[in-house]
Write an enzyme that holds these catalytic residues in place. Structure first.
Site, PDB file in Angstrom:
ATOM      1  N   LYS A  65       0.823  -1.205   0.000  1.00 34.22           N
ATOM      2  CA  LYS A  65       0.000   0.000   0.000  1.00 34.22           C
ATOM      3  C   LYS A  65       0.859   1.257   0.000  1.00 34.22           C
ATOM      4  O   LYS A  65       0.642   2.184  -0.780  1.00 34.22           O
ATOM      5  CB  LYS A  65      -0.921   0.008   1.216  1.00 34.22           C
ATOM      6  CG  LYS A  65      -1.895   1.185   1.242  1.00 34.22           C
ATOM      7  CD  LYS A  65      -2.647   1.292   2.564  1.00 34.22           C
ATOM      8  CE  LYS A  65      -3.505   0.091   2.822  1.00 34.22           C
ATOM      9  NZ  LYS A  65      -4.306   0.213   4.063  1.00 34.22           N
ATOM     10  N   GLU A 100      10.190  -5.760   3.649  1.00 36.90           N
ATOM     11  CA  GLU A 100      10.267  -7.155   3.227  1.00 36.90           C
ATOM     12  C   GLU A 100       9.834  -7.313   1.768  1.00 36.90           C
ATOM     13  O   GLU A 100      10.452  -8.038   0.986  1.00 36.90           O
ATOM     14  CB  GLU A 100       9.377  -8.038   4.120  1.00 36.90           C
ATOM     15  CG  GLU A 100       9.792  -8.095   5.569  1.00 36.90           C
ATOM     16  CD  GLU A 100       9.034  -7.098   6.433  1.00 36.90           C
ATOM     17  OE1 GLU A 100       8.892  -7.355   7.625  1.00 36.90           O
ATOM     18  OE2 GLU A 100       8.593  -6.062   5.885  1.00 36.90           O
ATOM     19  N   GLY A 159      -4.783  -4.218   5.846  1.00 29.33           N
ATOM     20  CA  GLY A 159      -4.215  -5.349   5.141  1.00 29.33           C
ATOM     21  C   GLY A 159      -4.945  -6.653   5.380  1.00 29.33           C
ATOM     22  O   GLY A 159      -5.236  -7.408   4.449  1.00 29.33           O
ATOM     23  N   ARG A 160      -5.268  -6.954   6.635  1.00 32.27           N
ATOM     24  CA  ARG A 160      -5.915  -8.229   6.949  1.00 32.27           C
ATOM     25  C   ARG A 160      -7.361  -8.280   6.490  1.00 32.27           C
ATOM     26  O   ARG A 160      -7.991  -9.334   6.510  1.00 32.27           O
ATOM     27  CB  ARG A 160      -5.817  -8.484   8.448  1.00 32.27           C
ATOM     28  CG  ARG A 160      -6.441  -7.379   9.304  1.00 32.27           C
ATOM     29  CD  ARG A 160      -5.964  -7.476  10.748  1.00 32.27           C
ATOM     30  NE  ARG A 160      -6.436  -6.379  11.595  1.00 32.27           N
ATOM     31  CZ  ARG A 160      -5.853  -5.196  11.659  1.00 32.27           C
ATOM     32  NH1 ARG A 160      -4.792  -4.920  10.901  1.00 32.27           N
ATOM     33  NH2 ARG A 160      -6.312  -4.264  12.472  1.00 32.27           N
ATOM     34  N   GLU A 196      -4.298  -9.619  15.215  1.00 31.29           N
ATOM     35  CA  GLU A 196      -3.829  -8.279  14.895  1.00 31.29           C
ATOM     36  C   GLU A 196      -4.931  -7.254  15.122  1.00 31.29           C
ATOM     37  O   GLU A 196      -4.655  -6.091  15.457  1.00 31.29           O
ATOM     38  CB  GLU A 196      -3.349  -8.219  13.438  1.00 31.29           C
ATOM     39  CG  GLU A 196      -2.516  -6.979  13.110  1.00 31.29           C
ATOM     40  CD  GLU A 196      -1.834  -7.072  11.761  1.00 31.29           C
ATOM     41  OE1 GLU A 196      -0.657  -7.491  11.715  1.00 31.29           O
ATOM     42  OE2 GLU A 196      -2.477  -6.742  10.748  1.00 31.29           O
ATOM     43  N   HIS A 229      -4.418 -35.875  15.109  1.00 33.89           N
ATOM     44  CA  HIS A 229      -3.207 -36.632  15.400  1.00 33.89           C
ATOM     45  C   HIS A 229      -2.059 -35.712  15.794  1.00 33.89           C
ATOM     46  O   HIS A 229      -0.895 -36.118  15.742  1.00 33.89           O
ATOM     47  CB  HIS A 229      -2.830 -37.474  14.174  1.00 33.89           C
ATOM     48  CG  HIS A 229      -3.858 -38.509  13.839  1.00 33.89           C
ATOM     49  ND1 HIS A 229      -3.817 -39.794  14.321  1.00 33.89           N
ATOM     50  CD2 HIS A 229      -4.983 -38.421  13.087  1.00 33.89           C
ATOM     51  CE1 HIS A 229      -4.862 -40.468  13.870  1.00 33.89           C
ATOM     52  NE2 HIS A 229      -5.586 -39.661  13.117  1.00 33.89           N
ATOM     53  N   LYS A 275       9.840  -3.251  13.591  1.00 29.41           N
ATOM     54  CA  LYS A 275      10.345  -2.716  12.321  1.00 29.41           C
ATOM     55  C   LYS A 275      11.357  -1.602  12.569  1.00 29.41           C
ATOM     56  O   LYS A 275      12.399  -1.520  11.912  1.00 29.41           O
ATOM     57  CB  LYS A 275       9.188  -2.180  11.470  1.00 29.41           C
ATOM     58  CG  LYS A 275       8.252  -3.249  10.926  1.00 29.41           C
ATOM     59  CD  LYS A 275       7.177  -2.601  10.067  1.00 29.41           C
ATOM     60  CE  LYS A 275       6.228  -3.614   9.470  1.00 29.41           C
ATOM     61  NZ  LYS A 275       5.198  -2.969   8.615  1.00 29.41           N
TER      62      LYS A 275
END
Length: 526
Positions: free
Chosen positions: A212, A218, A269-270, A356, A387, A502
């Site tokens: 954005k 990253e 973002g999420r 978040e 399992h 960050k």
């Protein structure tokens, strides 16, 4: 008028704490359990049903939850969201992800434009671009079709779109809508990018850079990694890359990309899978029509979230029961358990969405809250999880509420009969058995084999994983998280908690460190 108050100041919450606890073992036994399964079900969009029979609620608790919803003004607060009021107080922004999939309320104008028209325009631009790629009108330098699309992004730019792609990949192949294989690069670890690049033909790959701000460290690092690989292959990177970004970012008008598609600051973002963040990669992978179906399913579920009748609003009731479990019964975590391999990355997306959004210790006004907020979220698909960590869920010292998701039919449409039942029947038998086993338990004189039961769960049951159903499922959890944030009086739409690390990482890379930060930097040979 909407008022924002802490949960523990509400009279209805104090009444909820006084409500008699439900003995789940007794409630789910015999005919009582059968009646609960029939009565405690809410229809959802796209053929889903939300069943909460195995939760620790009864009519008295439900009545108290309805009163809590009304006093907390949950319906009014959701209305404020979709009508474009500034509910993201931390960043002084509107919250408009619902508008990417349809109009729920009034027209919202921001930045001088009608936001619904803006989102539709981006969807149309993406659809036109994807159709041209599929038709061979947009090709690589050799005039050959692109066969692979690779999304470069992190957090919400990766988890949601990746989960949805994986959910629909087999469905698309079965229904002849599979256009391009999709891959995802997210981790700044160079092994992540290298593994993807080694698995594809870069000459026939189209890369989608998602940021954005256009400054995500990253993502830009991985972009450079990819550009270097394209250069080494003798290819012009600008002919292999598109950007999804904001109109004001440095990527928006750069010659480094074939095209740029836009999002804005009103979609976190999420919550961005239904925006251009998910739209570009999913439209390229499956075709714009499939992405449109996904949006339609999400919009239909959003409309149910508007229902002021709590007992007919699956997202609101799910949220209320979750708050009851967290703040009255004292359960610290929730496990999301989809009995569908197609949803194998869906719990990872929900981890970010929930933790978040609601991992906050201060309210909307920056004041410390005196009660627990968002739970720990984790999960894996069944039956694999059975399992793995179900031992703790069945017999551990902590009770962990469970959210199952199950489907009556597989995506492939074919199956085999082994020992009198199909694979899909065995899968569904397992989820039915687990719900009852967790709730009712089993007495045994051997304490090692004793199951106390009383472990609450709900289940969302659908027919099949399709674009519309995955859209509805996504909207359910997005809106559940939002309603819980309202109840806790926190801001579910900012994420300051990701920023400090960050900042310190940049100090490490600039070698501006001292104390423990310097010692750890030295240990890692930075």
């Amino acid at each position: 008028m909407v008022t924002w108050n802490n949960l523990d100041t509400l009279a209805s919450f104090q009444d909820l704490k006084k409500a008699d606890r439900v003995n789940l073992v007794e409630a789910m036994a015999g005919e009582n359990g059968a009646k609960r399964v029939k009565n405690y079900t809410i229809p959802m969009a796209e053929g889903f049903a939300f069943n909460y029979a195995a939760k620790q609620v009864d009519d008295n608790v439900l009545e108290a939850l309805v009163k809590l919803a009304k006093e907390a003004q949950l319906s009014e607060k959701f209305k404020a969201v979709y009508n474009g009021e500034v509910v993201n107080t931390g960043e002084n922004r509107r919250v408009l992800h619902h508008m990417t999939r349809g109009q729920l309320g009034q027209a919202v104008e921001a930045d001088g434009v009608d936001k619904r028209k803006f989102y539709v325009e981006q969807q149309e631009r993406i659809a036109d671009f994807a159709n041209k790629v599929h038709a061979g009108e947009i090709t690589n330098a050799a005039g050959e079709k692109f066969t692979t699309v690779v999304q470069i992004g992190i957090g919400g730019s990766d988890l949601g779109p990746r989960a949805i792609y994986l959910a629909l990949e087999n469905w698309a192949k079965k229904n002849n809508t599979f256009k391009m294989e999709a891959k995802f690069i997210s981790n700044v670890d160079p092994d992540d990018a290298a593994a993807v690049l080694n698995s594809i033909d870069v000459a026939h790959s189209l890369f989608v850079l998602v940021s954005k701000s256009g400054t995500t460290l990253e993502t830009l690092t991985n972009e450079s990694f990819v550009k270097d690989a394209l250069k080494n292959a003798g290819l012009d990177a600008s002919k292999h890359m598109i950007a999804v970004t904001s109109e004001t970012s440095p990527l928006a008008k750069s010659d480094d990309y074939l095209a740029a598609f836009f999002m804005d600051d009103y979609i976190g973002g999420r919550y961005s899978s239904s925006s251009a963040v998910g739209g570009a990669v999913l439209s390229l992978a499956f075709g714009p029509e499939v992405f449109a179906q996904f949006l339609e399913g999400a919009h239909e579920e959003d409309k149910l979230s508007m229902n002021e009748d709590v007992l007919q609003n699956p997202e609101m009731l799910d949220a209320l029961i979750g708050v009851y479990e967290r703040n009255v019964l004292g359960y610290p975590a929730t496990a999301v358990l989809p009995y569908s391999q197609a949803l194998n990355r869906f719990p990872a997306h929900l981890q970010q969405l929930d933790m978040e959004s609601n991992g906050k210790c201060v309210n909307r006004f920056g004041e410390r809250v005196s009660y627990p907020t968002g739970p720990i979220i984790f999960g894996e698909p069944g039956t694999n999880g059975q399992h793995s960590f179900y031992q703790l869920l069945h017999q551990g010292t902590d009770i962990v509420p469970l959210q199952f998701v199950g489907f009556k039919n597989s995506q492939i449409g074919t199956d085999v009969v082994i020992q009198g039942s199909t694979s899909q029947q065995k899968l569904c038998a397992n989820v039915a058995a687990q719900i009852v086993a967790f709730a009712c338990g089993k007495s045994d004189e051997n304490r090692n084999k004793n199951f106390e039961g009383g472990r609450p769960s709900s289940i969302i049951i659908g027919d099949q994983v399709t674009p519309k159903t995955i859209g509805a499922l996504l909207a359910h959890f997005e809106n559940k998280v939002m309603f819980q944030g309202f109840l806790w009086n926190i801001n579910s739409f900012d994420q300051e908690g990701v920023q400090l690390g960050k900042v310190l990482a940049k100090r490490v890379l600039a070698h501006e460190t001292d104390g423990a930060l310097k010692e750890f930097s030295d240990l890692l040979n930075i």
